[in-house]
Design an enzyme around this catalytic site. Structure first.
Site, PDB file in Angstrom:
ATOM      1  N   CYS A 248       0.806  -1.573   0.031  1.00 50.75           N
ATOM      2  CA  CYS A 248       0.209  -0.339  -0.548  1.00 50.75           C
ATOM      3  C   CYS A 248       0.938   1.075  -0.006  1.00 50.75           C
ATOM      4  CB  CYS A 248      -0.849  -0.103   1.091  1.00 50.75           C
ATOM      5  SG  CYS A 248      -0.221   0.227   2.942  1.00 50.75           S
ATOM      6  N   HIS A 295      -2.636   1.358   6.826  1.00 55.08           N
ATOM      7  CA  HIS A 295      -2.981   1.267   5.064  1.00 55.08           C
ATOM      8  C   HIS A 295      -2.709   2.623   4.956  1.00 55.08           C
ATOM      9  CE1 HIS A 295      -4.945  -1.705   1.963  1.00 55.08           C
ATOM     10  NE2 HIS A 295      -5.356  -0.356   1.851  1.00 55.08           N
ATOM     11  N   HIS A 307      -5.316   1.992  -4.255  1.00 59.67           N
ATOM     12  CA  HIS A 307      -4.724   1.901  -3.453  1.00 59.67           C
ATOM     13  C   HIS A 307      -4.436  -0.363  -3.814  1.00 59.67           C
ATOM     14  CE1 HIS A 307      -7.862  -1.039  -0.525  1.00 59.67           C
ATOM     15  NE2 HIS A 307      -8.223  -1.200  -2.116  1.00 59.67           N
TER      16      HIS A 307
END
Length: 332
Positions: A248, A295, A307
């Site tokens: 991420c 994240h 993402h």
């Protein structure tokens, strides 16, 4: 009836029941022990393991960033010590030269000739001057040595820190390896359930694929957004920042690196480094942080982010509200 005959009769009655129980054990028990988990069970197991591993990966990324920073500081400190040592050497040479000149008949010879001419005041002045020069140089040397001791102490602390951080990196790498083995088993189950361990562009309706068009965004943010669109469909790869795959924070790092900005490879460190903004200020190119800074995604406009989700999945477009939002930040 004799006891022996009674036992024989009981055995004859129980024998069919025992045989039936044995047959049931053969055909029923193994079936229950090897019952195939449902797709939902597999999904839950994979999600739980992936979430656990992603947290370890972000810890690993942070440890590597800390280690890289400490090594850079140690290298800079070592570089700064070289001119300091040169200054110490030069000051010592000056003091030595004063002594050599004195013993070889330099300043002291001049003073001797002055004394012989009867000018004691001039001799005292000359002696005072020499002493002042030597004292001044000695103070300079002492100051340099003090600075050197201070930098040596800092260098020792940095060396200890680098050693400690390297151990943290190694420990997390070992932990990651253990969890990866567990994920390998779950990927096998995923193959049974879905036919593939790794999500692909063709099987993922949310990934966007190469046909997805980036919105028109100007400036550096536009460069970052277009990069993110170009990464759609690429696999999640732990601790990676491209070009073959991303985790991420590796994706957001790479997107903004393409635009000329440097970000650390860790979601929490990115958040802490950048100016914070509100939801109402959100615009394409901004970063959105989730799950207690575990994240991060890049906002691409129209309520969407791009993402790299987790193991077994690919870079994809998702709703900005795909999970619990921690905060928002702007790179440029």
């Amino acid at each position: 009836m004799p006891p022996a005959r009674r036992l024989l009769r009981v055995a004859r009655v129980l024998r069919p029941l025992l045989i039936a129980a044995a047959i049931a054990g053969v055909f029923i028990a193994p079936s229950a022990a090897h019952a195939t988990p449902s797709v939902e069970d597999l999904r839950k197991q994979i999600t739980a393991k992936s979430t656990k591993l992603e947290a370890v990966v972000e810890q690993y990324n942070k440890a590597r960033e800390d280690l890289k920073k400490s090594k850079a500081e140690a290298a800079a400190l070592e570089k700064s010590m070289k001119p300091l040592q040169a200054q110490i050497d030069a000051a010592q040479e000056r003091v030595t030269a004063i002594a050599v000149r004195a013993y070889k008949g330099g300043d002291f010879a001049a003073m001797s000739s002055v004394l012989e001419s009867g000018s004691a005041a001039t001799a005292v002045d000359r002696l005072t001057t020499i002493d002042r020069i030597a004292t001044s140089n000695q103070r300079e040397i002492d100051a340099f040595h003090a600075a050197r001791r201070d930098k040596d102490a800092r260098a020792a602390k940095l060396a200890d820190l680098v050693k400690s951080q390297q151990k943290t990196v190694d420990d997390l790498a070992a932990k990651r390896k253990t969890i990866t083995k567990e994920l390998d088993h779950l990927y096998d189950l995923r193959r049974q359930a879905y036919g593939s361990a790794q999500e692909t562009t063709s099987t993922n309706s949310n990934s966007g694929g190469s046909s997805a068009q980036a919105p028109s965004v100007s400036g550096k943010a536009g460069v970052a957004v277009r990069f993110a669109y170009g990464a759609l469909g690429k696999p999640y790869v732990w601790a990676a920042d491209g070009p073959g795959g991303y985790d991420c924070s590796g994706l957001t790092l790479a997107a903004w690196r393409a635009a000329g900005y440097s970000l650390p490879h860790n979601a929490a460190m990115q958040y802490n480094q950048l100016p914070k903004i509100s939801r109402s200020q959100l615009r394409a190119g901004d970063l959105v942080f989730y799950s207690g800074l575990g994240h991060v995604a890049i906002y691409v406009g129209n309520g969407k982010v791009i993402h790299s989700p987790t193991f077994g999945e690919v870079v994809k477009v998702a709703s900005v509200d795909m999970m619990s939002i921690y905060g928002y930040a702007r790179v440029a």
